[in-house]
Design a protein around this motif. Structure first.
Motif, short mmCIF file in Angstrom:
data_model
loop_
_atom_site.label_atom_id
_atom_site.label_comp_id
_atom_site.label_asym_id
_atom_site.label_seq_id
_atom_site.Cartn_x
_atom_site.Cartn_y
_atom_site.Cartn_z
N HIS A 31 2.79 -7.23 4.04
CA HIS A 31 1.24 -6.69 4.50
C HIS A 31 1.07 -6.69 6.05
CE1 HIS A 31 0.33 -5.73 0.34
NE2 HIS A 31 1.14 -6.36 -0.13
N ALA A 32 -0.11 -6.13 6.44
CA ALA A 32 -0.89 -6.69 7.48
C ALA A 32 -2.28 -7.03 7.27
CB ALA A 32 -0.81 -5.49 8.61
N HIS B 104 0.80 -1.23 -0.25
CA HIS B 104 -0.10 0.08 -0.20
C HIS B 104 0.99 1.33 -0.17
CE1 HIS B 104 -3.10 -2.97 0.81
NE2 HIS B 104 -2.10 -3.58 1.54
N GLU C 195 -2.22 0.15 7.53
CA GLU C 195 -1.37 -0.90 7.27
C GLU C 195 -0.16 -0.31 6.50
OE1 GLU C 195 -3.45 -3.58 4.49
OE2 GLU C 195 -1.59 -4.75 4.20
N ARG D 77 -8.84 -8.88 -0.91
CA ARG D 77 -8.61 -7.51 -0.02
C ARG D 77 -7.38 -6.80 -0.46
NH1 ARG D 77 -5.96 -6.38 4.23
NH2 ARG D 77 -5.66 -8.71 4.58
N GLU D 78 -6.39 -7.64 -0.78
CA GLU D 78 -5.03 -7.02 -1.08
C GLU D 78 -4.90 -6.72 -2.86
OE1 GLU D 78 -3.03 -6.22 0.88
OE2 GLU D 78 -3.06 -7.53 2.51
ZN LIG Z 1 -2.36 -5.25 2.30
#
Ligand SMILES: [Zn+2]
Length: 387
Positions: A246-247, A176, A192, A278-279
């Motif tokens: 990522h988180a 992100h 994130e 989501r990613e």
């Molecule tokens: Zn992510």
């Protein structure tokens, strides 16, 4: 007396080397070197005087391109510029003899084509190194090519000669950034994009101490990058490994722990599809590539499937051990950010921002350092015996 004699001999040697150079440099000095790393070619520009001509020669084992410039001179006796992209490892310049500057491009591929040309206004030598026609990676990625343009630190000095050794290039991708915050913590609002950048920087800091590893970040600041630009950077740098950090965020507040993914056309593992969905969101529905392109992107990463799988397992194992976190395992799904990576590539979910206690932990520097250490241990174990 003997010392003085030696000194005089040394001095006259120095003068002998220096005088012809200073005379020549007045007219035919070789100037700044700039270079552009594209997906399918690398371009090197060398400032030369309008009178300078050139002779080109291909050298093999290891692959190099030799260009002799004449008349030409360097201010320093030699220069070496580290490029480290897909095609060119380094550019070396040295004063071969009076009036002749030798330029050597150390190439990373043997099946390249090269072209050399002179341009006027400004007077420059242009060297272009292209990949083979059937270069699949380049064919796919060049359509939306945005090159990495760099300039040598001028004047650069040649580093001391060192033993030949394999260098692994690792690209870390903090998930992100910019307008895309990623997941946002439910209790303290931790973003994130912030925690991924902090962890990636810590991983980079730890890896910079490792001999045999060169590390790059896809972003160093709070900057938006498209998903395919991230792997494009890794491909352009000729990376040996791509790790996207990522988180996590889940519907269930109690979901916790770490999980590591590699790319696959079909999902495998509990919740893998949701994480991928989501990613993949930053892609935006208007940017989804057509099916044909997706298949080829998958094919590119699929060639590294077993390496990506191995890497995912070593990183996941070390991460669980170092952080004492819940082991959610290695899973696979279709991730746009991993597709098209021409190298082993994984995506690490370092913890849940939707879980209040994990969010609190992720705010702590010492916990982030543990995560980074876990990732570093995983990378080192993957390269065990090779570093
Ligand atoms: Zn992510």
């Amino acid at each position: 007396m003997r010392k003085l004699g030696a000194l005089l001999v040394g001095l006259s040697l120095l003068l002998f080397l220096f005088v012809p150079l200073t005379q020549a440099q007045i007219q035919y000095e070789v100037g700044k070197v700039t270079y552009e790393s594209h997906s399918d070619y690398t371009r090197v520009f060398i400032e030369v005087s309008p009178e300078t001509g050139y002779v080109v020669k291909d050298l093999h084992h290891p692959p190099r391109l030799l260009v002799n410039l004449y008349p030409a001179s360097l201010i320093s006796l030699s220069r070496e510029i580290k490029v480290g992209d897909r095609f060119v490892e380094s550019i070396r310049l040295d004063q071969e003899s009076k009036g002749v500057v030798r330029v050597v491009l150390d190439l990373n591929l043997s099946n390249v084509t090269s072209s050399v040309d002179l341009s006027s206004d400004p007077s420059r030598l242009l060297i272009e190194i292209r990949g083979p026609e059937e270069d699949l990676v380049a064919a796919i990625l060049k359509e939306k090519d945005s090159p990495i343009i760099r300039e040598e630190e001028f004047p650069s000095t040649a580093p001391p000669p060192k033993k030949e050794k394999t260098i692994y290039t690792i690209v870390l991708d903090p998930g992100h950034g910019g307008k895309d915050p990623g997941a946002i913590g439910r209790s303290t609002g931790l973003k994130e994009k912030e925690v991924t950048l902090q962890v990636a920087k810590e991983v980079a800091r730890l890896l910079r101490n490792e001999a045999g590893i060169r590390v790059y970040l896809t972003r160093n600041t709070d900057q938006y990058l498209s998903l395919d630009r991230r792997t494009e950077i890794a491909n352009q740098l000729g990376a040996d490994m791509f790790i996207s950090i990522h988180a996590n965020s889940g519907y269930r507040r109690h979901a916790k722990g770490v999980e590591t993914f590699f790319n696959s056309r079909y999902s495998y593992g509990e919740g893998a599809e949701e994480v991928a969905a989501r990613e993949n969101k930053p892609l935006g529905s208007e940017n989804i590539p057509d099916e044909a392109k997706l298949i080829i992107w998958d094919l590119i990463q699929n060639a590294y499937r077993s390496e990506s799988n191995d890497l995912a397992h070593t990183v996941q194992k070390e991460l669980v051990q170092t952080t004492d976190g819940e082991d959610r395992g290695v899973k696979s799904a279709g991730f746009y950010v991993l597709r098209g990576a021409a190298m082993p590539a994984i995506l690490v979910e370092i913890g849940f921002l939707s879980n209040a206690s994990e969010e609190t932990m992720l705010r702590k520097k010492d916990f982030r350092e543990k995560i980074a250490l876990g990732i570093v241990k995983g990378i080192k174990r993957y390269y065990q015996g090779k570093l």
